[in-house]
Scaffold this active site. Structure first.
Site, PDB file in Angstrom:
ATOM      1  N   HIS A  31       0.775  -1.063   0.013  1.00 13.46           N
ATOM      2  CA  HIS A  31       0.075  -0.158  -0.066  1.00 13.46           C
ATOM      3  C   HIS A  31       1.188   0.795   0.263  1.00 13.46           C
ATOM      4  O   HIS A  31       2.165   1.094   0.065  1.00 13.46           O
ATOM      5  CB  HIS A  31      -0.979  -0.023   1.097  1.00 13.46           C
ATOM      6  CG  HIS A  31      -1.007   0.098   2.910  1.00 13.46           C
ATOM      7  ND1 HIS A  31      -1.367   0.427   3.314  1.00 13.46           N
ATOM      8  CD2 HIS A  31       1.143   0.697   2.886  1.00 13.46           C
ATOM      9  CE1 HIS A  31      -0.103   1.187   4.671  1.00 13.46           C
ATOM     10  NE2 HIS A  31       0.974   0.624   3.826  1.00 13.46           N
ATOM     11  N   CYS A  43       5.929   6.098   4.708  1.00 17.67           N
ATOM     12  CA  CYS A  43       3.968   5.647   4.117  1.00 17.67           C
ATOM     13  C   CYS A  43       3.389   5.610   3.118  1.00 17.67           C
ATOM     14  O   CYS A  43       2.481   5.248   2.354  1.00 17.67           O
ATOM     15  CB  CYS A  43       2.506   4.944   5.069  1.00 17.67           C
ATOM     16  SG  CYS A  43       3.290   3.230   6.632  1.00 17.67           S
ATOM     17  N   HIS A  53       5.066   0.337  -0.714  1.00 23.10           N
ATOM     18  CA  HIS A  53       5.418  -1.107   0.604  1.00 23.10           C
ATOM     19  C   HIS A  53       4.389  -1.742   0.582  1.00 23.10           C
ATOM     20  O   HIS A  53       3.521  -1.632   0.803  1.00 23.10           O
ATOM     21  CB  HIS A  53       6.701  -0.179   2.010  1.00 23.10           C
ATOM     22  CG  HIS A  53       5.285   0.453   2.176  1.00 23.10           C
ATOM     23  ND1 HIS A  53       4.465   1.460   2.026  1.00 23.10           N
ATOM     24  CD2 HIS A  53       4.613   0.476   3.955  1.00 23.10           C
ATOM     25  CE1 HIS A  53       3.747   1.764   3.056  1.00 23.10           C
ATOM     26  NE2 HIS A  53       4.214   1.201   3.994  1.00 23.10           N
ATOM     27  N   HIS A  61       2.980  -5.313   3.518  1.00 27.00           N
ATOM     28  CA  HIS A  61       2.988  -5.297   5.180  1.00 27.00           C
ATOM     29  C   HIS A  61       2.496  -7.386   5.004  1.00 27.00           C
ATOM     30  O   HIS A  61       1.772  -7.044   3.949  1.00 27.00           O
ATOM     31  CB  HIS A  61       1.737  -4.629   5.520  1.00 27.00           C
ATOM     32  CG  HIS A  61       2.650  -3.350   6.223  1.00 27.00           C
ATOM     33  ND1 HIS A  61       3.402  -3.721   7.122  1.00 27.00           N
ATOM     34  CD2 HIS A  61       1.677  -2.307   5.456  1.00 27.00           C
ATOM     35  CE1 HIS A  61       3.716  -1.623   7.006  1.00 27.00           C
ATOM     36  NE2 HIS A  61       2.925  -1.037   6.137  1.00 27.00           N
ATOM     37  N   ASP A  80      -4.560 -11.338  -0.799  1.00 31.00           N
ATOM     38  CA  ASP A  80      -3.284 -11.514  -0.717  1.00 31.00           C
ATOM     39  C   ASP A  80      -2.696 -10.771  -1.889  1.00 31.00           C
ATOM     40  O   ASP A  80      -3.073 -11.491  -2.912  1.00 31.00           O
ATOM     41  CB  ASP A  80      -3.789 -12.914  -0.625  1.00 31.00           C
ATOM     42  CG  ASP A  80      -1.962 -13.745   0.148  1.00 31.00           C
ATOM     43  OD1 ASP A  80      -1.272 -13.158   0.617  1.00 31.00           O
ATOM     44  OD2 ASP A  80      -1.987 -14.612  -0.287  1.00 31.00           O
ATOM     45  N   HIS A  81      -1.051 -10.367  -2.175  1.00 35.76           N
ATOM     46  CA  HIS A  81      -0.303 -10.422  -2.409  1.00 35.76           C
ATOM     47  C   HIS A  81      -1.380  -9.483  -3.654  1.00 35.76           C
ATOM     48  O   HIS A  81      -0.811  -9.709  -4.981  1.00 35.76           O
ATOM     49  CB  HIS A  81       0.027 -11.674  -3.938  1.00 35.76           C
ATOM     50  CG  HIS A  81       1.158 -12.428  -3.070  1.00 35.76           C
ATOM     51  ND1 HIS A  81       0.508 -13.305  -1.407  1.00 35.76           N
ATOM     52  CD2 HIS A  81       2.201 -12.553  -3.040  1.00 35.76           C
ATOM     53  CE1 HIS A  81       1.392 -14.005  -1.213  1.00 35.76           C
ATOM     54  NE2 HIS A  81       2.096 -13.708  -1.943  1.00 35.76           N
ATOM     55  N   GLU A 110      -1.075  -4.648  11.162  1.00 34.27           N
ATOM     56  CA  GLU A 110      -0.061  -4.378  10.232  1.00 34.27           C
ATOM     57  C   GLU A 110       1.694  -4.717  10.287  1.00 34.27           C
ATOM     58  O   GLU A 110       2.355  -4.571   9.696  1.00 34.27           O
ATOM     59  CB  GLU A 110      -0.507  -2.572  10.053  1.00 34.27           C
ATOM     60  CG  GLU A 110       0.268  -2.065   9.093  1.00 34.27           C
ATOM     61  CD  GLU A 110      -0.349  -0.786   8.415  1.00 34.27           C
ATOM     62  OE1 GLU A 110      -1.054  -0.114   7.779  1.00 34.27           O
ATOM     63  OE2 GLU A 110       0.140  -0.131   8.878  1.00 34.27           O
TER      64      GLU A 110
HETATM   65 NI    NI Z   1       2.874   0.890   5.794  1.00 35.99          NI
END
Ligand code: NI
Length: 136
Positions: free
Chosen positions: A15, A34, A40, A42, A80-81, A125
């Site tokens: 995100h 962020c 990036h 998580h 996911d992914h 997160e």
């Molecule tokens: Ni983040």
């Protein structure tokens, strides 16, 4: 007599936290790393909890297989992914913070849970940062 049944799940997603209507400087000031333009990732950990009366016939509040399948179909397959900003329609105009992701997950699952049961979503997160949404 109410009992809470919980299921853990996991997804990896990327995100970026930013507002298009803010300058890069203001986004950096508010969102820090962020706001990295290249996104990036998580490793999100999810706990979905359902609270209700125990069914007299089955002894269940909710069958954990049913809960697990709901999470797989509506959360893991959707997130996911994925790049949350680009790939997930719910975040086209919603900043994918942990708070907003938890609300989106709750709304996706709520329609499949009996109305006489309470639903709670906790989203990690990072191992130390997590949020909880109960539909309030
Ligand atoms: Ni983040």
């Amino acid at each position: 007599m109410k009992v809470t049944v919980s299921r853990k799940a996991h997804f990896n997603a990327a995100h970026r936290l930013y507002r298009k209507d803010w300058s890069m400087e203001k986004n950096d000031a508010v969102f820090g790393k962020c706001n990295n333009p290249n996104f990036h990732g998580h490793n999100y950990e999810l706990i979905v909890s359902v609270t209700g009366e125990i069914d007299k016939e089955t002894g269940y509040v909710i069958d954990t297989k049913i809960l697990s399948d709901l999470i797989k179909e509506h959360v893991e397959e959707a997130f996911d992914h994925k790049n949350l900003n680009l790939d997930v329609p719910e975040f086209l105009n919603l900043i994918p913070t942990a708070e907003n992701i938890a609300v989106v997950i709750w709304n996706k699952l709520r329609v499949f849970i009996d109305l006489n049961k309470d639903l709670e979503v906790t989203l990690y997160e990072t191992p130390r940062n997590f949020v909880t949404y109960r539909g309030e």
